[in-house]
Design a protein around this motif. Structure first.
Motif, short mmCIF file in Angstrom:
data_model
loop_
_atom_site.label_atom_id
_atom_site.label_comp_id
_atom_site.label_asym_id
_atom_site.label_seq_id
_atom_site.Cartn_x
_atom_site.Cartn_y
_atom_site.Cartn_z
N PRO A 123 5.46 2.47 0.24
CA PRO A 123 6.82 2.59 -0.30
C PRO A 123 7.12 1.43 -1.25
N ALA A 124 8.33 1.39 -1.75
CA ALA A 124 8.69 0.38 -2.75
C ALA A 124 8.63 -1.03 -2.18
N ASP A 125 8.91 -1.20 -0.88
CA ASP A 125 8.92 -2.54 -0.30
C ASP A 125 8.70 -2.42 1.20
N ARG A 126 8.46 -3.56 1.84
CA ARG A 126 8.21 -3.59 3.28
C ARG A 126 9.50 -3.33 4.04
N ASP A 127 9.42 -2.46 5.06
CA ASP A 127 10.59 -2.15 5.88
C ASP A 127 10.09 -1.58 7.20
N PHE A 128 10.75 -1.95 8.31
CA PHE A 128 10.35 -1.39 9.60
C PHE A 128 10.61 0.11 9.64
N ALA A 129 11.70 0.56 9.06
CA ALA A 129 11.98 2.00 9.00
C ALA A 129 11.03 2.64 8.00
N PHE A 130 10.31 3.70 8.43
CA PHE A 130 9.36 4.28 7.49
C PHE A 130 10.02 5.33 6.62
N PRO A 131 9.45 5.56 5.44
CA PRO A 131 10.08 6.46 4.46
C PRO A 131 9.91 7.93 4.84
N ASP A 132 10.69 8.77 4.22
CA ASP A 132 10.56 10.21 4.38
C ASP A 132 9.15 10.60 3.93
N PRO A 133 8.41 11.37 4.74
CA PRO A 133 7.04 11.72 4.37
C PRO A 133 6.94 12.55 3.09
N ASP A 134 8.04 13.20 2.70
CA ASP A 134 8.02 13.98 1.47
C ASP A 134 8.28 13.12 0.23
N GLU A 135 8.69 11.87 0.45
CA GLU A 135 9.04 11.01 -0.68
C GLU A 135 7.92 10.02 -1.04
N VAL A 136 7.09 9.66 -0.07
CA VAL A 136 6.01 8.70 -0.32
C VAL A 136 4.68 9.35 0.05
N PRO A 137 3.77 9.52 -0.90
CA PRO A 137 2.49 10.15 -0.58
C PRO A 137 1.65 9.26 0.33
N PRO A 138 0.97 9.86 1.31
CA PRO A 138 0.12 9.05 2.18
C PRO A 138 -1.10 8.54 1.41
N THR A 139 -1.71 7.51 1.95
CA THR A 139 -2.94 6.96 1.40
C THR A 139 -4.11 7.51 2.20
N ILE A 140 -5.15 7.98 1.51
CA ILE A 140 -6.34 8.47 2.18
C ILE A 140 -7.57 7.75 1.64
N VAL A 141 -8.37 7.24 2.55
CA VAL A 141 -9.58 6.50 2.20
C VAL A 141 -10.73 7.02 3.06
N LEU A 142 -11.89 7.22 2.46
CA LEU A 142 -13.09 7.56 3.21
C LEU A 142 -14.27 6.74 2.68
N PHE A 143 -15.15 6.35 3.58
CA PHE A 143 -16.40 5.70 3.17
C PHE A 143 -17.49 6.02 4.19
N THR A 144 -18.71 5.81 3.79
CA THR A 144 -19.85 6.09 4.67
C THR A 144 -20.45 4.79 5.17
N GLN A 145 -21.14 4.88 6.32
CA GLN A 145 -21.92 3.77 6.85
C GLN A 145 -23.29 4.32 7.24
N SER A 146 -24.33 3.77 6.66
CA SER A 146 -25.68 4.21 6.97
C SER A 146 -26.15 3.59 8.28
N LYS A 147 -26.67 4.42 9.20
CA LYS A 147 -27.18 3.95 10.48
C LYS A 147 -28.53 4.64 10.74
N PRO A 148 -29.59 4.15 10.08
CA PRO A 148 -30.90 4.79 10.27
C PRO A 148 -31.29 4.82 11.75
N GLY A 149 -31.83 5.95 12.18
CA GLY A 149 -32.23 6.06 13.58
C GLY A 149 -31.07 6.08 14.54
N LEU A 150 -29.92 6.58 14.11
CA LEU A 150 -28.71 6.58 14.93
C LEU A 150 -28.94 7.24 16.29
N ALA A 151 -29.70 8.31 16.30
CA ALA A 151 -29.92 9.05 17.54
C ALA A 151 -30.95 8.39 18.45
#
Length: 286
Positions: free
Chosen positions: A97-125
């Motif tokens: 949102p525009a600034d820090r606040d304990f009250a969170f914004p309307d979900p229709d007014e502020v788009p959520p943030t989405i992040v994805l990344f991978t972690q390689s784990k050879p021999g995971l099993a």
């Protein structure tokens, strides 16, 4: 250098940016999922997607992408990073949102943030710990009361992991009112006289995706399962103990607070469940 996904873009990891006003950064106001990858395929993606939807709903957050789009993002990251065995980490926060606040914004007014990344784990099993087992300590469970929501509020579990490492152990089991709730990042089980015992689903524990699959496979293998709370003393006197999670699958526990569990070595029930889980997961992976 890995390719990561941030708000609709695939970027080199050193170019990824999130706002300093993001509520995930300021308030731990976000949820996450971790999906395992075996042989380049996603393990139990649908289960993780269903739980993600539930977590978002419980926190009055909206999904930034559809389930089909989320699957495509996962697959694209696996392909771009040439991932054979490892993990895909997904995090969605309430956004910036525009600034820090304990009250969170309307979900229709502020788009959520989405992040994805991978972690390689050879021999995971084929993790060596599956053959030797892990050692755990017990700690008081002082987390908030909605552990069924997979939030990014992971400070105390991280502290628990470090408490265990300081004692030469691998993990910590959290205890509330004398009963084991769960591990720092996994569900906890004991085996007594051939019967598997694990805490039932409630707000007290995370509703593990691997947990659900393992209990289903146990029932299909005609193993007895008792979903009830168990005490720390019961755990120390058990024949076997183990944990389940998306990153460790089924992992034997051979020592609790310095007390050997059973023979002090991985037992047959945990070994068989791990074998079944990996076999079935590989078949069903997408």
């Amino acid at each position: 250098m890995r390719t990561v996904y941030v708000n609709g873009e695939y970027l080199p990891e050193n170019e990824a940016r999130v706002s300093v006003f993001d509520r995930g950064f300021l308030m731990a106001d976000g949820v996450y999922e971790v999906t395992s990858v075996l042989d380049g395929k996603l393990v139990d993606f649908d289960g993780h997607a269903v739980r993600l939807d539930r977590s978002l709903s419980e926190l009055s957050m909206r999904a930034p992408v559809t389930r089909d789009e989320l699957l495509q993002i996962h697959r694209e990251l696996v392909a771009r990073n040439d991932l054979t065995d490892g993990l895909v980490y997904l995090q969605i926060t309430r956004g910036a949102p525009a600034d820090r606040d304990f009250a969170f914004p309307d979900p229709d007014e502020v788009p959520p943030t989405i992040v994805l990344f991978t972690q390689s784990k050879p021999g995971l099993a084929d993790a060596p710990a599956a053959k030797t087992g892990i050692k755990v300590i017990s700690i008081d469970d002082i987390r908030w009361g909605r552990r069924d929501i997979k939030t990014v509020q992971l400070l105390y579990p991280s502290m628990g992991k470090m408490m265990a490492k300081a004692k030469g152990c691998d993990d910590a089991w959290m205890v509330e009112d004398g009963y084991v709730t769960e591990g720092t990042s996994n569900n906890a089980y004991i085996v007594k006289d051939g019967r598997i015992v694990t805490r039932p689903k409630s707000n007290d524990i995370l509703h593990g995706i691997t947990r659900a699959a393992v209990l289903r496979y146990a029932a299909e293998a005609q193993m007895e399962v008792d979903e009830r709370p168990f005490t720390l003393e019961e755990a120390k006197a058990a024949d076997e103990a183990f944990v389940t999670s998306a990153s460790t699958f089924v992992m034997p526990v051979v020592e609790i607070d310095g007390t050997p569990v059973g023979t002090g070595a991985p037992g047959p029930v945990a070994a068989r469940l791990r074998e079944i889980y990996l076999e079935e997961s590989r078949k069903a992976a997408i």
